[in-house]
Motif scaffolding. Structure first.
Motif, PDB file in Angstrom:
ATOM      1  N   LEU A   1       0.806  -1.228   0.000  1.00 17.70           N
ATOM      2  CA  LEU A   1       0.000   0.000   0.000  1.00 17.70           C
ATOM      3  C   LEU A   1       0.838   1.277   0.000  1.00 17.70           C
ATOM      4  O   LEU A   1       0.541   2.194  -0.756  1.00 17.70           O
ATOM      5  CB  LEU A   1      -0.977  -0.017   1.175  1.00 17.70           C
ATOM      6  N   PRO A   2       1.879   1.389   0.819  1.00 16.55           N
ATOM      7  CA  PRO A   2       2.633   2.648   0.790  1.00 16.55           C
ATOM      8  C   PRO A   2       3.264   2.926  -0.564  1.00 16.55           C
ATOM      9  O   PRO A   2       3.310   4.084  -1.013  1.00 16.55           O
ATOM     10  CB  PRO A   2       3.705   2.457   1.868  1.00 16.55           C
ATOM     11  N   ILE A   3       3.745   1.863  -1.243  1.00 18.07           N
ATOM     12  CA  ILE A   3       4.342   2.058  -2.577  1.00 18.07           C
ATOM     13  C   ILE A   3       3.295   2.629  -3.524  1.00 18.07           C
ATOM     14  O   ILE A   3       3.512   3.620  -4.246  1.00 18.07           O
ATOM     15  CB  ILE A   3       4.862   0.715  -3.139  1.00 18.07           C
ATOM     16  N   LEU A   4       2.134   1.991  -3.498  1.00 16.69           N
ATOM     17  CA  LEU A   4       1.048   2.411  -4.391  1.00 16.69           C
ATOM     18  C   LEU A   4       0.633   3.843  -4.110  1.00 16.69           C
ATOM     19  O   LEU A   4       0.451   4.659  -5.021  1.00 16.69           O
ATOM     20  CB  LEU A   4      -0.135   1.458  -4.209  1.00 16.69           C
ATOM     21  N   GLU A   5       0.521   4.145  -2.833  1.00 20.06           N
ATOM     22  CA  GLU A   5       0.040   5.478  -2.475  1.00 20.06           C
ATOM     23  C   GLU A   5       1.029   6.541  -2.897  1.00 20.06           C
ATOM     24  O   GLU A   5       0.642   7.629  -3.336  1.00 20.06           O
ATOM     25  CB  GLU A   5      -0.217   5.547  -0.975  1.00 20.06           C
ATOM     26  N   GLY A   6       2.320   6.227  -2.764  1.00 18.31           N
ATOM     27  CA  GLY A   6       3.317   7.197  -3.179  1.00 18.31           C
ATOM     28  C   GLY A   6       3.186   7.546  -4.646  1.00 18.31           C
ATOM     29  O   GLY A   6       3.180   8.727  -5.038  1.00 18.31           O
ATOM     30  N   LEU A   7       3.038   6.512  -5.473  1.00 17.84           N
ATOM     31  CA  LEU A   7       2.906   6.743  -6.916  1.00 17.84           C
ATOM     32  C   LEU A   7       1.648   7.527  -7.237  1.00 17.84           C
ATOM     33  O   LEU A   7       1.657   8.480  -8.034  1.00 17.84           O
ATOM     34  CB  LEU A   7       2.862   5.397  -7.650  1.00 17.84           C
ATOM     35  N   LEU A   8       0.568   7.141  -6.610  1.00 18.97           N
ATOM     36  CA  LEU A   8      -0.706   7.819  -6.872  1.00 18.97           C
ATOM     37  C   LEU A   8      -0.638   9.285  -6.484  1.00 18.97           C
ATOM     38  O   LEU A   8      -1.115  10.159  -7.198  1.00 18.97           O
ATOM     39  CB  LEU A   8      -1.825   7.141  -6.076  1.00 18.97           C
ATOM     40  N   GLN A   9      -0.035   9.514  -5.339  1.00 18.03           N
ATOM     41  CA  GLN A   9       0.045  10.881  -4.829  1.00 18.03           C
ATOM     42  C   GLN A   9       0.726  11.785  -5.838  1.00 18.03           C
ATOM     43  O   GLN A   9       0.232  12.864  -6.167  1.00 18.03           O
ATOM     44  CB  GLN A   9       0.840  10.882  -3.507  1.00 18.03           C
ATOM     45  N   SER A  10       1.877  11.321  -6.373  1.00 13.67           N
ATOM     46  CA  SER A  10       2.604  12.178  -7.317  1.00 13.67           C
ATOM     47  C   SER A  10       1.773  12.409  -8.574  1.00 13.67           C
ATOM     48  O   SER A  10       1.760  13.503  -9.133  1.00 13.67           O
ATOM     49  CB  SER A  10       3.959  11.580  -7.662  1.00 13.67           C
ATOM     50  N   GLN A  11       1.043  11.389  -9.008  1.00 11.71           N
ATOM     51  CA  GLN A  11       0.239  11.563 -10.225  1.00 11.71           C
ATOM     52  C   GLN A  11      -0.918  12.520  -9.998  1.00 11.71           C
ATOM     53  O   GLN A  11      -1.283  13.300 -10.879  1.00 11.71           O
ATOM     54  CB  GLN A  11      -0.285  10.210 -10.694  1.00 11.71           C
ATOM     55  N   ILE A  12      -1.492  12.456  -8.815  1.00 12.09           N
ATOM     56  CA  ILE A  12      -2.611  13.362  -8.529  1.00 12.09           C
ATOM     57  C   ILE A  12      -2.107  14.802  -8.493  1.00 12.09           C
ATOM     58  O   ILE A  12      -2.733  15.719  -9.035  1.00 12.09           O
ATOM     59  CB  ILE A  12      -3.268  13.012  -7.182  1.00 12.09           C
ATOM     60  N   VAL A  13      -0.974  14.983  -7.862  1.00 15.55           N
ATOM     61  CA  VAL A  13      -0.410  16.338  -7.786  1.00 15.55           C
ATOM     62  C   VAL A  13      -0.152  16.864  -9.191  1.00 15.55           C
ATOM     63  O   VAL A  13      -0.435  18.029  -9.508  1.00 15.55           O
ATOM     64  CB  VAL A  13       0.880  16.322  -6.934  1.00 15.55           C
ATOM     65  N   ASP A  14       0.391  15.994 -10.056  1.00 14.32           N
ATOM     66  CA  ASP A  14       0.611  16.390 -11.457  1.00 14.32           C
ATOM     67  C   ASP A  14      -0.691  16.776 -12.127  1.00 14.32           C
ATOM     68  O   ASP A  14      -0.767  17.764 -12.867  1.00 14.32           O
ATOM     69  CB  ASP A  14       1.227  15.213 -12.237  1.00 14.32           C
ATOM     70  N   ALA A  15      -1.713  15.978 -11.887  1.00 13.09           N
ATOM     71  CA  ALA A  15      -3.005  16.255 -12.528  1.00 13.09           C
ATOM     72  C   ALA A  15      -3.539  17.609 -12.091  1.00 13.09           C
ATOM     73  O   ALA A  15      -4.091  18.366 -12.887  1.00 13.09           O
ATOM     74  CB  ALA A  15      -4.013  15.151 -12.189  1.00 13.09           C
ATOM     75  N   VAL A  16      -3.364  17.913 -10.806  1.00 16.65           N
ATOM     76  CA  VAL A  16      -3.873  19.193 -10.314  1.00 16.65           C
ATOM     77  C   VAL A  16      -3.105  20.352 -10.935  1.00 16.65           C
ATOM     78  O   VAL A  16      -3.672  21.367 -11.339  1.00 16.65           O
ATOM     79  CB  VAL A  16      -3.792  19.239  -8.769  1.00 16.65           C
ATOM     80  N   SER A  17      -1.788  20.190 -11.047  1.00 12.06           N
ATOM     81  CA  SER A  17      -1.007  21.302 -11.614  1.00 12.06           C
ATOM     82  C   SER A  17      -1.274  21.447 -13.103  1.00 12.06           C
ATOM     83  O   SER A  17      -1.179  22.551 -13.647  1.00 12.06           O
ATOM     84  CB  SER A  17       0.478  21.105 -11.351  1.00 12.06           C
ATOM     85  N   SER A  18      -1.664  20.347 -13.760  1.00  4.34           N
ATOM     86  CA  SER A  18      -1.937  20.475 -15.192  1.00  4.34           C
ATOM     87  C   SER A  18      -3.210  21.273 -15.437  1.00  4.34           C
ATOM     88  O   SER A  18      -3.410  21.825 -16.511  1.00  4.34           O
ATOM     89  CB  SER A  18      -2.043  19.099 -15.852  1.00  4.34           C
ATOM     90  N   ILE A  19      -4.068  21.346 -14.412  1.00  2.00           N
ATOM     91  CA  ILE A  19      -5.253  22.207 -14.567  1.00  2.00           C
ATOM     92  C   ILE A  19      -4.792  23.642 -14.790  1.00  2.00           C
ATOM     93  O   ILE A  19      -5.294  24.367 -15.645  1.00  2.00           O
ATOM     94  CB  ILE A  19      -6.153  22.166 -13.322  1.00  2.00           C
ATOM     95  N   ASP A  20      -3.821  24.039 -14.003  1.00  2.00           N
ATOM     96  CA  ASP A  20      -3.301  25.408 -14.105  1.00  2.00           C
ATOM     97  C   ASP A  20      -2.708  25.673 -15.477  1.00  2.00           C
ATOM     98  O   ASP A  20      -2.889  26.751 -16.048  1.00  2.00           O
ATOM     99  CB  ASP A  20      -2.229  25.620 -13.046  1.00  2.00           C
ATOM    100  N   VAL A  21      -1.979  24.679 -15.985  1.00  3.69           N
ATOM    101  CA  VAL A  21      -1.359  24.834 -17.306  1.00  3.69           C
ATOM    102  C   VAL A  21      -2.426  25.061 -18.355  1.00  3.69           C
ATOM    103  O   VAL A  21      -2.318  25.949 -19.205  1.00  3.69           O
ATOM    104  CB  VAL A  21      -0.516  23.576 -17.627  1.00  3.69           C
ATOM    105  N   ARG A  22      -3.481  24.267 -18.248  1.00  2.00           N
ATOM    106  CA  ARG A  22      -4.549  24.405 -19.239  1.00  2.00           C
ATOM    107  C   ARG A  22      -5.225  25.762 -19.119  1.00  2.00           C
ATOM    108  O   ARG A  22      -5.592  26.395 -20.100  1.00  2.00           O
ATOM    109  CB  ARG A  22      -5.579  23.283 -19.048  1.00  2.00           C
ATOM    110  N   ARG A  23      -5.371  26.194 -17.870  1.00  2.00           N
ATOM    111  CA  ARG A  23      -6.028  27.489 -17.656  1.00  2.00           C
ATOM    112  C   ARG A  23      -5.215  28.600 -18.306  1.00  2.00           C
ATOM    113  O   ARG A  23      -5.765  29.484 -18.970  1.00  2.00           O
ATOM    114  CB  ARG A  23      -6.186  27.757 -16.157  1.00  2.00           C
ATOM    115  N   LYS A  24      -3.895  28.524 -18.129  1.00  8.41           N
ATOM    116  CA  LYS A  24      -3.032  29.554 -18.730  1.00  8.41           C
ATOM    117  C   LYS A  24      -3.178  29.558 -20.239  1.00  8.41           C
ATOM    118  O   LYS A  24      -3.193  30.614 -20.877  1.00  8.41           O
ATOM    119  CB  LYS A  24      -1.572  29.269 -18.367  1.00  8.41           C
TER     120      LYS A  24
END
Lengths: 356, 318
Positions: free
Chosen positions: A243-266
């Motif tokens: 579980l910790p391995i999985l969560e680590g990977l997911l966390q980074s991908q979610i953070v990326d997804a959130v920041s890509s919202i900003d990119v699209r907005r720009k």
């Protein structure tokens, strides 16, 4: 033929449940239990549990509106008895206090009853899983207990093999809060579904359990779990390690997804000076925007032979690079579209000539 | 209380038909109590094997063969008569209903609900569990070499198919609730009908309404030439006679108690005639009772319709 109506007291309770439930509970069907078929006083509730659904029939009696409803559980749950067994009759901690003090005029009662029963059902399944005679399952259970919010389920059909299913909520972070202005009504979560077969004999090299990621339905606007590859389950691993391995990977991908919202907005903002204000744009996830623009002057309206105005096909190939700044990206996009307009004009002219 | 398994549950044809009729004619769900008896059947094991190797024979001594027979029921045309919404029993009303049935034991209860799955619901489980744990309703097994007591653990569930079918209109299943495992064990429900093939099955049936014990050597002296000393005697005997006449009037219409002595002894020359006459009078009495029941049924129906209107008003269905 009489129109089937739902008695108002029952309707009030059901509507309250559907609009205020923290879980997405649905009504599968409604029917009448009285002889005259007119009043719909019975329905099946589809309740999410352990990343699957359980179906409970709620039985009211239209002719006895003051009475509390009765519930019929699923065919596999014959041993689920949520009432207090022969013991103290005046037991105040009785799970069915809500039933004995039933107030038919209070629309909140049905929802609280269902949620209470669901909690009891969770305890019942937990006990069933705890009683399974499989060393591996017992071990996994002991390591996973401190985690909150886990639901488990033991399925035992006559033809199917016995399996134990765990639904583990991942990521302690509140995804809803990460998205500014998120429109979601329910809390979005990602779950890992782990299914272990129950076997009586000891296997020296236990195989990996079946794993699946399940997300709540509205999450795909932000992040699609289909694009996510699960890390491999190595031999001899247990859930507490995986579980910790999985969560680590997911966390980074979610953070990326959130920041890509900003990119699209720009990017959308950068399009505005060239194309004018957008007619419509999605302000939260910034995946879509519609612009009305023109290039050159068209003095004809071209129709194809069947009389409909000609539309160009949807363009999927256009210049794009992650290295460009939004403004540069917007400019290149603009140039590309101007060229496409000219191409389209040529195409229309040609087809007109063909028709003649 | 012993937690013994029943081999099967029997019900007489008219009783089951009556139950189904009450269920199908009622506008809503029904429930009620089942009465009858549990008898012990001596297991006959004809073993061809060497008796020392038959393990099966020994097990039959551990668990006796018990058969439950349902002979009558009480049905209220509504739900939740002797229990509340949480499935707890209302002991007062239960005792009141059972007090009318002194000769029969309370075997269990039944529930009828339309268009629902054929398995016990949450409340039915609660009620059955409570009922089978109540010692005051435990009863003795009849015909048994050892003394066994059982609690009311029979549950009969009646439903109708989900979609209106032309093939069958009702479904039912009988369960025995085992307190030790808290599990509803389905049992076969044998229907015992009238007819030469079933004569042997009626061994477990016996009359509910027996003819009362009445003295047959009555000499009512109405002559005025009685000794004064015997006046108090004759007053007592007259009281006894009128009491006996009252009891007989419950079974037959207008049959004088004094005629009973013509059925025995040397005066029984006209035995057949007298018996036929008494039987005729008993039938007349039954007819009168039936008419009374009809009239009171009409009034009960009126009251029920009135109650239904009030209930609809409370539910906002007007």
């Amino acid at each position: 033929m009489a129109i089937d109506t739902v008695p108002p007291l029952i309707a009030a309770q059901l509507n309250y449940l559907l609009s205020h439930s923290p879980l997405p509970i649905k009504v599968e069907q409604m029917w009448s239990g009285s002889k005259n078929h007119g009043l719909l006083d019975r329905f099946t509730l589809v309740i999410p549990f352990c990343l699957d659904y359980i179906r409970w029939d709620v039985i009211y009696n239209a002719l006895y509106p003051l009475a509390a409803p009765d519930i019929i559980f699923g065919p596999e749950d014959e041993s689920f008895h949520p009432y207090h067994t022969a013991g103290g009759e005046g037991d105040l901690k009785s799970p069915n206090k809500s039933l004995s003090d039933w107030n038919c005029k209070d629309p909140t009662r049905l929802l609280s009853l269902i949620l209470e029963l669901r909690e009891l059902y969770m305890t019942y399944q937990r006990k069933r899983v705890g009683g399974v005679e499989d060393e591996r399952v017992k071990f996994e259970l002991s390591t996973i207990v401190p985690r909150e919010g886990i639901e488990m389920y033991m399925s035992s059909g006559i033809e199917k093999t016995e399996e134990v299913k765990f639904a583990v909520p991942l990521l302690g972070v509140d995804i809803n809060k990460m998205v500014t202005g998120c429109p979601w009504r329910h809390q979005q979560k990602i779950f890992l579904q782990v299914i272990f077969p129950v076997g009586k004999k000891y296997m020296s090299a236990p195989s990996a359990p079946r794993l699946k990621l399940v997300d709540s339905p509205e999450l795909k606007a932000l992040f699609s779990i289909e694009d996510f590859r699960l890390p491999p389950w190595l031999d001899g691993m247990c859930m507490a390690e995986y579980l910790p391995i999985l969560e680590g990977l997911l966390q980074s991908q979610i953070v990326d997804a959130v920041s890509s919202i900003d990119v699209r907005r720009k990017f959308i903002v950068a399009l505005a000076p060239l194309f004018g204000r957008p007619v419509e744009a999605d302000p939260v996830f910034c995946r879509k925007a519609a612009f009305l623009t023109s290039s050159g002057v068209f003095t004809f309206l071209h129709f194809n032979p069947s009389g409909a105005p000609i539309k160009s096909s949807i363009i999927t190939e256009f210049p794009w690079s992650p290295r460009w700044e939004s403004s540069e990206m917007a400019e290149r996009f603009f140039d590309f579209l101007v060229e496409e307009c000219l191409n389209f004009k040529k195409y229309c002219n040609e087809s007109l000539l063909q028709q003649r | 209380m012993d937690d013994l398994p029943l081999q099967k549950i029997q019900i007489s044809g008219p009783t089951l038909a009556s139950l189904l009729q009450r269920f199908s004619s009622s506008p809503g769900d029904v429930d009620g109590l089942l009465f009858g008896r549990v008898t012990h059947i001596a297991a006959t094991t004809f073993a061809d094997d060497d008796p020392t190797t038959t393990v099966a024979a020994s097990s039959s001594f551990d668990s006796p063969t018990l058969i439950a027979t349902i002979t009558s029921f009480i049905c209220s045309n509504s739900n939740s008569t002797f229990y509340d919404s949480a499935g707890r029993l209302n002991l007062l009303s239960l005792r009141r209903i059972c007090s009318d049935n002194q000769t029969l034991s309370l075997l269990g209860w039944f529930s009828g609900r339309r268009k629902t799955p054929l398995r016990p619901s949450m409340r039915e489980s609660a009620v059955t569990s409570s009922l089978s744990s109540k010692i005051q309703f435990a009863f003795q097994v009849e015909n048994s070499p050892k003394s066994y007591t059982l609690s009311p653990c029979v549950f009969l569930l009646l439903t109708t198919p989900f979609h209106d079918q032309l093939i069958h209109t009702h479904e039912y299943r009988a369960y025995q609730f085992r307190l030790s495992t808290e599990f509803f064990e389905p049992k076969t429900l044998d229907v015992v009908n009238i007819g030469p093939a079933f004569r042997g099955h009626y061994g477990a049936f016996c009359p509910n309404s027996q003819f009362p014990m009445l003295p047959c050597e009555l000499r009512v002296s109405s002559s005025m030439a009685e000794d004064g000393n015997c006046e108090s005697e004759s007053l007592k005997s007259m009281k006894r006679v009128s009491e006996d006449q009252r009891v007989l009037d419950m079974y037959a219409e207008d049959f004088d108690v004094g005629r009973l002595n013509r059925l025995i002894g040397s005066d029984a020359a006209n035995y057949t005639g007298e018996l036929e006459d008494m039987y005729k009078k008993m039938l007349a009495k039954l007819e009168g009772l039936a008419r009374l029941v009809e009239k009171s049924s009409a009034r009960v129906l009126e009251q029920e319709n009135h109650n239904m209107k009030l209930r609809c008003r409370v539910a906002g269905l007007e």
